[in-house]
Design a protein around this motif. Structure first.
Motif, mmCIF file in Angstrom:
data_model
loop_
_atom_site.group_PDB
_atom_site.id
_atom_site.type_symbol
_atom_site.label_atom_id
_atom_site.label_comp_id
_atom_site.label_asym_id
_atom_site.label_seq_id
_atom_site.Cartn_x
_atom_site.Cartn_y
_atom_site.Cartn_z
ATOM 1 N N ARG A 165 98.119 44.404 16.532
ATOM 2 C CA ARG A 165 98.026 45.818 16.154
ATOM 3 C C ARG A 165 98.745 46.691 17.184
ATOM 4 O O ARG A 165 99.435 47.624 16.828
ATOM 5 C CB ARG A 165 96.537 46.182 16.019
ATOM 6 N N GLU A 166 98.584 46.387 18.456
ATOM 7 C CA GLU A 166 99.228 47.159 19.514
ATOM 8 C C GLU A 166 100.749 47.069 19.408
ATOM 9 O O GLU A 166 101.463 48.045 19.619
ATOM 10 C CB GLU A 166 98.756 46.663 20.876
ATOM 11 N N ARG A 167 101.247 45.875 19.044
ATOM 12 C CA ARG A 167 102.690 45.700 18.887
ATOM 13 C C ARG A 167 103.215 46.564 17.742
ATOM 14 O O ARG A 167 104.281 47.154 17.834
ATOM 15 C CB ARG A 167 103.007 44.229 18.634
ATOM 16 N N GLU A 168 102.444 46.651 16.632
ATOM 17 C CA GLU A 168 102.848 47.470 15.499
ATOM 18 C C GLU A 168 102.951 48.938 15.903
ATOM 19 O O GLU A 168 103.885 49.628 15.512
ATOM 20 C CB GLU A 168 101.853 47.313 14.347
ATOM 21 N N VAL A 169 102.009 49.414 16.682
ATOM 22 C CA VAL A 169 102.026 50.803 17.133
ATOM 23 C C VAL A 169 103.247 51.037 18.019
ATOM 24 O O VAL A 169 103.942 52.041 17.891
ATOM 25 C CB VAL A 169 100.720 51.162 17.877
ATOM 26 N N GLU A 227 106.108 49.376 17.971
ATOM 27 C CA GLU A 227 107.306 49.351 17.140
ATOM 28 C C GLU A 227 107.457 50.649 16.352
ATOM 29 O O GLU A 227 108.569 51.164 16.207
ATOM 30 C CB GLU A 227 107.278 48.146 16.204
ATOM 31 N N LEU A 228 106.367 51.186 15.866
ATOM 32 C CA LEU A 228 106.415 52.452 15.147
ATOM 33 C C LEU A 228 106.850 53.571 16.088
ATOM 34 O O LEU A 228 107.709 54.390 15.750
ATOM 35 C CB LEU A 228 105.059 52.782 14.522
ATOM 36 N N ASP A 229 106.281 53.606 17.289
ATOM 37 C CA ASP A 229 106.674 54.628 18.271
ATOM 38 C C ASP A 229 108.154 54.526 18.607
ATOM 39 O O ASP A 229 108.857 55.536 18.680
ATOM 40 C CB ASP A 229 105.855 54.497 19.560
ATOM 41 N N GLN A 245 113.661 56.712 17.972
ATOM 42 C CA GLN A 245 115.060 56.523 17.614
ATOM 43 C C GLN A 245 115.467 57.418 16.454
ATOM 44 O O GLN A 245 116.495 58.074 16.505
ATOM 45 C CB GLN A 245 115.330 55.055 17.256
ATOM 46 N N ILE A 246 114.645 57.484 15.430
ATOM 47 C CA ILE A 246 115.002 58.261 14.245
ATOM 48 C C ILE A 246 115.015 59.755 14.547
ATOM 49 O O ILE A 246 115.765 60.513 13.948
ATOM 50 C CB ILE A 246 114.078 57.933 13.035
ATOM 51 N N SER A 247 114.207 60.201 15.500
ATOM 52 C CA SER A 247 114.190 61.620 15.840
ATOM 53 C C SER A 247 115.497 62.049 16.497
ATOM 54 O O SER A 247 115.810 63.228 16.552
ATOM 55 C CB SER A 247 113.007 61.944 16.757
#
Length: 145
Positions: free
Chosen positions: A1-5, A7-9, A14-16
């Protein structure tokens, strides 16, 4: 779960950094010939250094420009004024500044007034546009389709 967070961050970071303005050349024209003539949306900050034939700045009203977080401190107000100046000087041919009389904010209808900065513009450059007539029994706000 921590890895998913994480990766989302990382993805959001990057997208910002990517925007439609990245696809423009120094004159504010689309690099791709097929995209020329399309409406280009941008923040004022992202448009710095670019020019466009036509510029529409919406929401030139108290609470938005200057932003409601801005105090009446002279330096903050002047920074907001410079920001509007940047937006206005992006236009090569036509500049349109708009504001509304009523806006939905935080789920409530709020009355609005034009920005104090509009009062600094020369009168000969201003042109009032007639308000659209209100429909009977019409309440501002979103309607369900």
């Amino acid at each position: 779960r921590e890895r998913e967070v994480y990766e989302l961050d990382a993805f959001l970071d990057q997208i910002s950094l990517v925007s439609d303005v990245d696809a423009l050349d120094e004159q504010g024209q689309r690099k791709s010939a097929s995209a020329r003539g399309a409406v280009q949306l941008s923040t004022i900050h992202a448009a710095k250094g670019l020019e466009f034939e036509h510029v529409f700045v919406t929401g030139v009203e108290e609470g938005l420009l200057p932003h409601y977080y801005c105090t009446d401190d002279g330096e903050e107000v002047e920074q907001e004024r410079r920001l509007l100046y940047v937006a206005m000087t992006r236009a090569k041919e036509q500049l349109v500044l708009t504001h509304t009389a009523v806006r939905a904010r935080w789920g409530k209808v709020a009355l609005c007034e034009g920005s104090r900065f509009l009062g600094c513009l020369p009168q000969e450059l201003k042109r009032a546009v007639a308000r659209l007539p209100r429909r009977r029994n019409h309440r501002p706000g979103w309607r369900q389709p």
